[in-house]
Structures are given as structure tokens and as C-alpha cells.
Design an enzyme around this catalytic site. Structure first.
Site, PDB file in Angstrom:
ATOM      1  NE  ARG A  67      -3.783   0.266   0.253  1.00  0.00           N
ATOM      2  CZ  ARG A  67      -4.568  -0.061  -0.777  1.00  0.00           C
ATOM      3  NH1 ARG A  67      -4.473   0.586  -1.913  1.00  0.00           N
ATOM      4  NH2 ARG A  67      -5.438  -1.055  -0.666  1.00  0.00           N
ATOM      5  CD  GLN A 112      -9.139  -3.106  -7.923  1.00  0.00           C
ATOM      6  OE1 GLN A 112     -10.241  -3.221  -8.449  1.00  0.00           O
ATOM      7  NE2 GLN A 112      -8.848  -2.247  -6.980  1.00  0.00           N
ATOM      8  NE  ARG A 135      -2.345  -4.527  -7.178  1.00  0.00           N
ATOM      9  CZ  ARG A 135      -3.239  -3.809  -6.511  1.00  0.00           C
ATOM     10  NH1 ARG A 135      -2.950  -2.580  -6.097  1.00  0.00           N
ATOM     11  NH2 ARG A 135      -4.446  -4.308  -6.258  1.00  0.00           N
ATOM     12  CG  HIS A 187      -1.544   2.667  -8.117  1.00  0.00           C
ATOM     13  ND1 HIS A 187      -1.689   3.455  -7.007  1.00  0.00           N
ATOM     14  CD2 HIS A 187      -2.799   2.231  -8.425  1.00  0.00           C
ATOM     15  CE1 HIS A 187      -2.947   3.506  -6.649  1.00  0.00           C
ATOM     16  NE2 HIS A 187      -3.657   2.780  -7.495  1.00  0.00           N
ATOM     17  CG  ASP A 198     -11.071   5.909  -8.274  1.00  0.00           C
ATOM     18  OD1 ASP A 198     -11.461   4.848  -7.757  1.00  0.00           O
ATOM     19  OD2 ASP A 198     -10.152   5.985  -9.123  1.00  0.00           O
ATOM     20  CD  GLU A 228      -3.203   5.850  -9.498  1.00  0.00           C
ATOM     21  OE1 GLU A 228      -3.651   4.996 -10.289  1.00  0.00           O
ATOM     22  OE2 GLU A 228      -3.776   6.147  -8.433  1.00  0.00           O
TER      23      GLU A 228
HETATM   24  O1  TA6 Z   1      -5.824   3.986  -9.065  1.00  0.00           O
HETATM   25  C1  TA6 Z   1      -7.016   4.215  -8.372  1.00  0.00           C
HETATM   26  C2  TA6 Z   1      -7.647   2.877  -8.027  1.00  0.00           C
HETATM   27  O2  TA6 Z   1      -8.044   2.178  -9.173  1.00  0.00           O
HETATM   28  C3  TA6 Z   1      -8.808   3.128  -7.077  1.00  0.00           C
HETATM   29  O3  TA6 Z   1     -10.034   2.721  -7.667  1.00  0.00           O
HETATM   30  C4  TA6 Z   1      -8.460   2.299  -5.850  1.00  0.00           C
HETATM   31  O4  TA6 Z   1      -9.057   1.023  -5.942  1.00  0.00           O
HETATM   32  C5  TA6 Z   1      -6.950   2.243  -5.936  1.00  0.00           C
HETATM   33  O5  TA6 Z   1      -6.697   2.055  -7.312  1.00  0.00           O
HETATM   34  C6  TA6 Z   1      -6.287   1.210  -5.058  1.00  0.00           C
HETATM   35  O6  TA6 Z   1      -6.615  -0.068  -5.505  1.00  0.00           O
HETATM   36  P1  TA6 Z   1      -6.125  -1.312  -4.592  1.00  0.00           P
HETATM   37  O7  TA6 Z   1      -6.509  -2.546  -5.366  1.00  0.00           O
HETATM   38  O8  TA6 Z   1      -4.636  -1.164  -4.405  1.00  0.00           O
HETATM   39  O9  TA6 Z   1      -6.841  -1.157  -3.273  1.00  0.00           O
END
Ligand code: TA6
Length: 280
Positions: free
Chosen positions: A52, A70, A75, A147, A192, A251
Site C-alpha cells: 500500500r 484487481q 504487483r 500507481h 478516483d 498515476e
Molecule cells: O488507481 C485508483 C484505483 O483504481 C482506485 O479505484 C483504488 O481502488 C486504488 O486504485 C487502489 O486499488 P487497490 O486494489 O490497491 O486497493
């Protein structure tokens, strides 16, 4: 916490950058001892969950993915360190990490690839360069993004330039499209947003130490701006409830439409971060 051997640090003059093998995640960029990036105090270093903070590498998919995790698997996978040199007389330190397809990745995304991630550190500036090679015979589509989490002293005083007049997808508002009318974008709530067809330069004002950081990017036409703000901050177990006040994600990526890579082709995207108004 991480085992020491999980993190390498390169140094050049009074600057340093640290990179964790998990996700080849940059976890620190320091200039004269000042940390420019944000990593949550609650970040989990278990070589499983995405770190994080810092600069997670998003590949082969930005956002929710019907095939896998996601933001893709890059990563949350251990990368291989190919090279690491510091304090070079040329004034540039370098680290190179690679990620190639594995049985695990092919189970969810059956393509051959080699991603090379090069981190270059000079005094007061640092570049991250992502090269994706299609090393297989089948063409594939992907989206990708760096990111980047910036440390800020007070989000209420931080602004981003280079977004005026652009269309953005607002993920906080059912992904509707809007147009940005501000020259300096301030963050006063959960943002966002995917800004599209952005210029190659943004300046983040009132970043760490109150300095301005210039982001110059290549081949990343989109810029995501994210701050979870109060409620979403409380909903993240690896993020302090008040930490939204001290971070901002800006990002660079290619996310609003997929890239197609034919067999043997290489994509390259870069971000160059520079402190532009300090005597650091
Ligand atoms: O980059 C923004 C985003 O897509 C937000 O929607 C939020 O989900 C963030 O990434 C962090 O995502 P994560 O999967 O690391 O919690």
C-alpha cells in the site's frame, strides 16, 4: 515487516531509491533524507498482498479484472533483480527488474511476455521505465499504469496542474465523463478519476517538504488521480484512517483503452519525477 533481502536500495549523491522484490514496488525515493513517496504505516509486507504505497506496477490490467486480481498480477508477484549499480561517476544509479510469464500467470492469462522495469536515479530526479515485450506468437491486449503514491504534508493544500480542459472518467460518479475546468486541481473529497489524453507533464504542488514535483511521462496518455478520503480510508485495513490527509496518487498509465501488442513487439512507457523548486 520485510526481510532485508526483499528490498534493495540504490544511491546517487544525496538521493536513494528502495525497491521491494514483491511487485518490483518502489517503496522509497529520498532526497537529502526527505521521503517523497507515501507508504502507509499499515502497509502489509507478506509477499502476497500488494504493498500500500510507493509505486506498485499495474499489469496486465488496470482495475477490476474478470480473469484475475484487481490491477493484474505484476504487483503481487516476485520480480527478478537483473542489475543494480550505485554512485556511478556518470551521476546515475540503476536497478533493473524483470517479470516473465509463469505457469501461474498463464493459468489466468495465457500469453508469453517479458516485462523489464528500469529504475534510474540521478540527483533530485528519478525515472521508472516499463518495457513490455510480447515474447509469444499470439498478440495480446493489456492496460498498464505506474500507481505512484506521493507523500504530501496536507492534501488540502496540494494541487495538480496539466488537467485543465481534459475529459475524465469519474469512478466516484458511475464512471460518467466530465470535463475539468481548473488549471490547478485541488482535492477536497474522494477522487478516483481517469483523465484522458493528458499532456506529458504535470506538476504536483505542495508535495513532500512543501516542494513541487514535476512528472514528465512518455507513452502514458492517461493520468489517474486518486485519494480515498475519509470513508474509503476507514474501509482499508492497510491504510490509516487519517492517512488520506498525507497522500495523493497521480498515476501515469495507458488505461482508458487497451494496448494491442503483436508477437515480438515492445511497449515502453516512462515517468520522470523531479523536485523542481528546492535547494535539496
Ligand atoms: O488507481 C485508483 C484505483 O483504481 C482506485 O479505484 C483504488 O481502488 C486504488 O486504485 C487502489 O486499488 P487497490 O486494489 O490497491 O486497493
Amino acid at each position: 515487516m520485510s526481510r532485508e533481502e526483499d528490498i534493495i536500495t540504490i544511491r546517487q549523491g544525496n538521493s536513494s531509491v528502495s525497491i521491494h522484490h514483491h511487485g518490483a514496488t518502489v517503496t522509497s525515493w529520498k532526497c537529502d533524507g526527505l521521503e517523497m513517496l507515501f507508504v502507509s504505516k499499515d502497509a502489509i509486507f507478506n509477499n502476497k498482498k500488494a504493498i500500500r504505497g510507493g509505486i506498485p506496477v499495474v499489469f496486465p490490467n488496470f482495475g477490476p479484472w474478470e480473469l484475475g486480481p484487481q490491477h493484474g498480477f505484476a504487483r503481487i508477484t516476485r520480480w527478478t533483480l537483473k542489475e543494480s549499480v550505485s554512485n556511478e561517476s556518470c551521476g546515475e544509479a540503476k536497478a533493473v527488474f524483470t517479470l516473465t510469464d509463469t505457469e501461474e500467470t498463464r493459468k489466468i492469462w495465457n500469453y508469453n511476455f517479458c516485462v523489464t522495469y528500469t529504475i534510474l536515479l540521478r540527483n533530485k530526479e528519478f525515472e521508472t521505465r516499463l518495457q513490455v515485450e510480447n515474447s509469444g506468437s499470439d498478440e495480446f491486449e493489456f492496460t498498464t499504469l505506474l500507481h505512484t503514491y506521493f507523500s504530501v504534508p496536507d492534501i488540502n493544500k496540494t494541487t495538480i496542474s496539466g488537467l485543465q480542459g481534459l475529459q475524465f472518467i469519474d469512478k466516484v460518479c458511475e464512471s460518467q465523463k466530465f470535463t475539468e475546468d481548473r488549471d490547478q486541481v485541488a482535492i477536497k473529497e474522494n477522487y478516483d478519476r481517469v483523465y484522458m489524453s493528458t499532456p506529458n507533464m504535470h506538476v504536483i504542488k505542495n508535495a513532500a517538504g512543501g516542494h513541487s514535483v514535476r512528472m514528465v511521462k512518455e507513452n502514458f496518455p492517461d493520468t489517474v488521480v486518486w485519494n480515498p478520503w475519509i470513508d474509503k480510508a476507514k474501509g482499508m485495513s492497510d491504510f490509516g484512517d487519517e492517512e488520506y490527509l498525507n497522500m495523493l496518487c497521480v498515476e501515469p498509465g495507458h488505461v482508458s483503452s487497451p494496448l494491442t501488442l503483436t508477437s515480438g513487439a515492445v511497449f515502453e512507457g516512462k515517468q520522470l519525477l523531479s523536485i523542481i523548486d528546492s535547494n535539496l
